[in-house]
Scaffold this motif. Structure first.
Motif, PDB file in Angstrom:
ATOM      1  N   ARG A 551       0.819  -1.221   0.000  1.00 52.49           N
ATOM      2  CA  ARG A 551       0.000   0.000   0.000  1.00 52.49           C
ATOM      3  C   ARG A 551       0.857   1.278   0.000  1.00 52.49           C
ATOM      4  NH1 ARG A 551      -4.826  -0.524  -0.535  1.00 52.49           N
ATOM      5  NH2 ARG A 551      -5.437   1.536   0.214  1.00 52.49           N
ATOM      6  N   ARG A 553       2.464   4.652  -1.484  1.00 54.27           N
ATOM      7  CA  ARG A 553       1.778   5.707  -2.234  1.00 54.27           C
ATOM      8  C   ARG A 553       2.275   5.718  -3.670  1.00 54.27           C
ATOM      9  NH1 ARG A 553      -1.377   9.615   0.180  1.00 54.27           N
ATOM     10  NH2 ARG A 553      -1.223   9.574   2.442  1.00 54.27           N
ATOM     11  N   GLU A 554       1.450   5.176  -4.489  1.00 49.40           N
ATOM     12  CA  GLU A 554       1.812   4.960  -5.882  1.00 49.40           C
ATOM     13  C   GLU A 554       2.063   6.247  -6.655  1.00 49.40           C
ATOM     14  OE1 GLU A 554      -0.916   1.572  -6.816  1.00 49.40           O
ATOM     15  OE2 GLU A 554      -0.603   2.450  -8.788  1.00 49.40           O
ATOM     16  N   ASP A 584      -1.183   1.639  -3.339  1.00 51.73           N
ATOM     17  CA  ASP A 584      -2.523   1.989  -2.851  1.00 51.73           C
ATOM     18  C   ASP A 584      -3.556   2.050  -3.972  1.00 51.73           C
ATOM     19  OD1 ASP A 584      -1.451   4.225  -3.970  1.00 51.73           O
ATOM     20  OD2 ASP A 584      -1.665   5.521  -2.199  1.00 51.73           O
ATOM     21  N   GLN A 585      -3.090   1.974  -5.229  1.00 47.84           N
ATOM     22  CA  GLN A 585      -4.071   1.934  -6.324  1.00 47.84           C
ATOM     23  C   GLN A 585      -3.953   0.650  -7.146  1.00 47.84           C
ATOM     24  OE1 GLN A 585      -3.730   5.721  -8.420  1.00 47.84           O
ATOM     25  NE2 GLN A 585      -3.422   6.671  -6.421  1.00 47.84           N
ATOM     26  N   GLY A 611       3.202   5.874   2.458  1.00 50.92           N
ATOM     27  CA  GLY A 611       2.232   4.784   2.650  1.00 50.92           C
ATOM     28  C   GLY A 611       2.348   4.267   4.072  1.00 50.92           C
ATOM     29  N   GLU A 613       0.723   2.092   6.036  1.00 53.48           N
ATOM     30  CA  GLU A 613       0.654   0.660   6.376  1.00 53.48           C
ATOM     31  C   GLU A 613       1.984  -0.058   6.125  1.00 53.48           C
ATOM     32  OE1 GLU A 613      -2.238  -2.495   4.541  1.00 53.48           O
ATOM     33  OE2 GLU A 613      -3.273  -0.615   4.996  1.00 53.48           O
TER      34      GLU A 613
END
Ligand code: HDD
Length: 690
Positions: A551, A553-554, A584-585, A611, A613
């Motif tokens: 997860r 942050r893309e 995350d996406q 991110g 998590e």
């Protein structure tokens, strides 16, 4: 014959490569045979009298296999035992014919195949790459006129002035003979005892204690022919010449703490780096530079130009860049190529000659001599990697491992039976020694002009930035603190007080020696070219550890990864386990290393992805913070995006690039990517306060 075309455009094929092809044996899909060509039916079991019986003497297959294995090692090189080689090619930029007859330096269309072997000096074959040591930089040019070997180092001077002292120097630096300790290090009593009692080594010791002795990569260090050689043109006019290799990526070094850790984490650090760069098409490049002095100016300088403990300052005698070498092919077989290659400073071509440098003169004997025992006899020139691409015809015959079959009864000169062939070729391309006038009494003496041991050591010291000076002082302190005999430590400090009172005083702090009351320096001059601070800065081929978890942050990370790739930076994801992580996406990234197998010392920079998590999972591993903090301590660039900024040891400062810096409080990439890449290119951020 040499290729007229660029081998990088043509399947990396050079004349040497074609020659080697005749010796390559590919066994895919082939039947297993003995060395006699007999097909083997079984290779798991020796021939026995009954299932549980003794092995039989007649088992020729077992005997052959075992005998070969029993003899698979040859003596390692007496020095430079650990090395790594690659193939490539060289091309001169413009004709140098007004200076030298050497054909490979006259024709800019000519592509000359080369093989280069980089090495450490003191360690055994199995020692680590990242020890404090000089690096060998030996190049064999396979020219149309025969092999030319430029057998140099990554430092432009040497420890001694006369080859007769080479065995003494090497005995002193190698592991001590009574207990074979320490391996691949100069930090012991006998090396420093030598230094204290042979002050001609002072200049070279300054280089060896500097960051030049800790190259980040073989691709990022200079090379030097060290000695003064001679260029001779077709009219017989001579110039003294010194050779330089300048890496296009600039000169960069590791820090001492890092080198020691890498020695354990990845003893093959430098060779792996070279191998991977070539495999991935990032071909290392070095420009060949020459400094030239017309023969008539021999005595115009403060130093003797034949003294191998002296440089020719580049500000005084500029380096002219005359060509480029590209390494573009790894070996097929380490032993056959890198281990069996035999270099020799006496392998020259018309247009390149020697001088009376007494160190060079002695080398001219030693290199052939050493191959006789290392490679087992006088026919080592017939080993494929050593064969010239120029034809070989002479009356030498026989000897161990002779390969060539010379038909006919004639093996002498002059002869009538074979029309006096093979025949020498005077004044038509045959090598002729420069007709230097030599006159003198036989003496065992050193020229008075070699007696200044300190001026250029001081020149080197004066030319360093404060960071480099501090590294030199720390290196002396480290090494001398490993010296058990107090009187040696004291003598060394006294010797280096002759170089600079400040240097001696700074070394003394912390090692319990008494610095002599000298405040001056042996020279007030400086040569900016000696500092590594002024070098080329490039992000290309730098390695970044991307710390990321599930997860991540893309949006921010993917953009930066694309920018890194475009800048030639190599990014490798480090996470808690191998496999893939998902953004995350839903985007995916392959994990290359786990925190267990990776260490910050193996990377140039760190990038912490955002991110929450994934970061929580990463931080649950104690190694994560150690990873980041260590990179920080080693002055490396650290980038942190979004929530990743929370685990930074410092939120800002030199080389700390965050998504916070520009737009405080706001999450967003801004110009993060370009700032991060620019910081990586700086190599290290020495002004960082820790
Ligand atoms: Fe040497 C190997 C460089 C002084 C005797 N030397 C060797 C190699 C390099 C150098 C790069 C490794 C070649 C390879 O990769 O196979 N050596 C130097 C430089 C020197 C120098 C730059 C000073 C300017 N060397 C030197 C002296 C002697 C030797 C004064 C002896 C009189 N060197 C040797 C050797 C080696 C060698 C024992 C070991 C293996 C070999 O030659 O082939 O003969």
């Amino acid at each position: 014959m040499n290729n007229k075309h660029d081998p990088s455009q043509a399947g990396r094929t050079t004349a040497k490569d074609k020659q080697l092809d005749a010796y390559r044996v590919h066994s895919e899909g082939k039947k297993l045979t003995t060395n006699q060509g007999l097909t083997v039916s079984e290779d798991e079991h020796s021939l026995k009298a009954g299932d549980r019986g003794p092995t039989l003497m007649e088992d020729f297959h077992f005997r052959e296999k075992m005998t070969h294995f029993d003899h698979e090692r040859i003596p390692e090189r007496i020095v430079h035992a650990r090395g790594f080689g690659a193939h490539g090619y060289f091309r001169v930029y413009e004709s140098m014919e007004s200076y030298t007859m050497a054909k490979f330096l006259r024709d800019p269309n000519l592509v000359t195949p080369v093989f280069v072997r980089f090495s450490t000096v003191a360690g055994s074959r199995g020692s680590s790459d990242t020890v404090r040591d000089v690096r060998g930089f030996a190049t064999k040019f396979y020219t149309e006129e025969g092999n030319y070997d430029l057998v140099g180092n990554n430092m432009p001077v040497f420890f001694i002035q006369d080859a007769i002292k080479f065995p003494d120097f090497i005995h002193a630096v190698k592991p001590e003979p009574h207990n074979e300790i320490p391996q691949a290090q100069s930090a012991h009593d006998t090396f420093w005892d030598f230094v204290a009692n042979n002050t001609e080594s002072a200049h070279m010791v300054m280089w060896a204690m500097s960051d030049r002795a800790l190259p980040r990569s073989f691709r990022m260090m200079e090379g030097f022919g060290v000695h003064t050689f001679r260029f001779v043109n077709a009219e017989g006019k001579a110039h003294f010449v010194k050779f330089h290799w300048k890496p296009t990526l600039g000169m960069h070094s590791l820090v001492w703490d890092e080198t020691q850790k890498i020695a354990g984490k990845d003893p093959d650090f430098n060779r792996r780096d070279l191998w991977e760069a070539i495999e991935s098409g990032n071909y290392p490049e070095y420009e060949l530079g020459v400094q030239m002095i017309p023969e008539e100016d021999e005595f115009k300088f403060e130093f003797d130009i034949l003294d191998p403990t002296k440089i020719w300052p580049e500000e005084l005698i500029p380096v002219r860049l005359i060509g480029k070498m590209t390494l573009n092919k790894n070996t097929d077989n380490f032993f056959a190529e890198t281990e069996q290659i035999a270099f020799h400073p006496g392998h020259v071509v018309p247009g390149i000659d020697f001088t009376n440098d007494p160190l060079l003169q002695g080398r001219l004997f030693s290199y052939t001599d050493t191959q006789l025992s290392r490679l087992g006899g006088p026919n080592f020139h017939e080993i494929p990697i050593n064969r010239p691409i120029a034809p070989v015809h002479n009356n030498q015959r026989d000897g161990m491992h002779r390969m060539t079959i010379n038909p006919g009864p004639v093996s002498y000169h002059n002869n009538g039976i074979a029309g006096n062939s093979p025949h020498p070729v005077p004044r038509q391309g045959g090598y002729e020694h420069y007709t230097e006038k030599v006159e003198g009494r036989k003496v065992r003496r050193r020229s008075e002009s070699f007696m200044d041991h300190y001026s250029q050591a001081a020149l080197f010291w004066n030319s360093m930035s404060e960071v480099e000076k501090q590294h030199i002082v720390s290196a002396f302190q480290f090494e001398l603190s490993k010296v058990k005999r107090k009187e040696i430590r004291q003598r060394v400090v006294e010797v280096f007080a002759n170089v600079s009172g400040e240097l001696a005083a700074r070394i003394s702090e912390g090692i319990g020696t008494i610095p002599p009351q000298i405040s001056g320096t042996a020279s007030t001059g400086s040569s900016p070219a000696l500092s590594m601070m002024n070098t080329v800065k490039s992000p290309k081929t730098r390695k970044v550890a991307v710390l990321a978890g599930n997860r991540f942050r893309e949006q921010t990370l993917f953009g930066v990864l694309t920018e890194l790739q475009a800048a030639g930076v190599i990014a490798e994801v480090v996470s808690t386990r191998l496999g893939e992580i998902t953004g995350d996406q839903g985007g995916r990234l392959e994990v290359m290393h786990t925190l267990l197998s990776a260490d910050s010392v193996l990377f140039d920079a760190v990038l912490i992805a955002g991110g929450k998590e994934g970061l929580e999972e990463l931080v649950s591993e104690p190694k994560l913070l150690e990873f980041v903090n260590e990179a920080f301590r080693h002055y490396k660039t650290i980038g942190a995006m979004d929530e990743g900024t929370a685990i930074l040891p410092q939120k800002e400062g030199p080389g700390v690039i965050t998504t916070l810096t520009e737009e405080a409080g706001k999450i967003g990439p801004g110009n993060f990517g370009s700032r991060f890449i620019e910081a990586i290119a700086q190599h290290r951020h020495w002004t960082r306060k820790k």
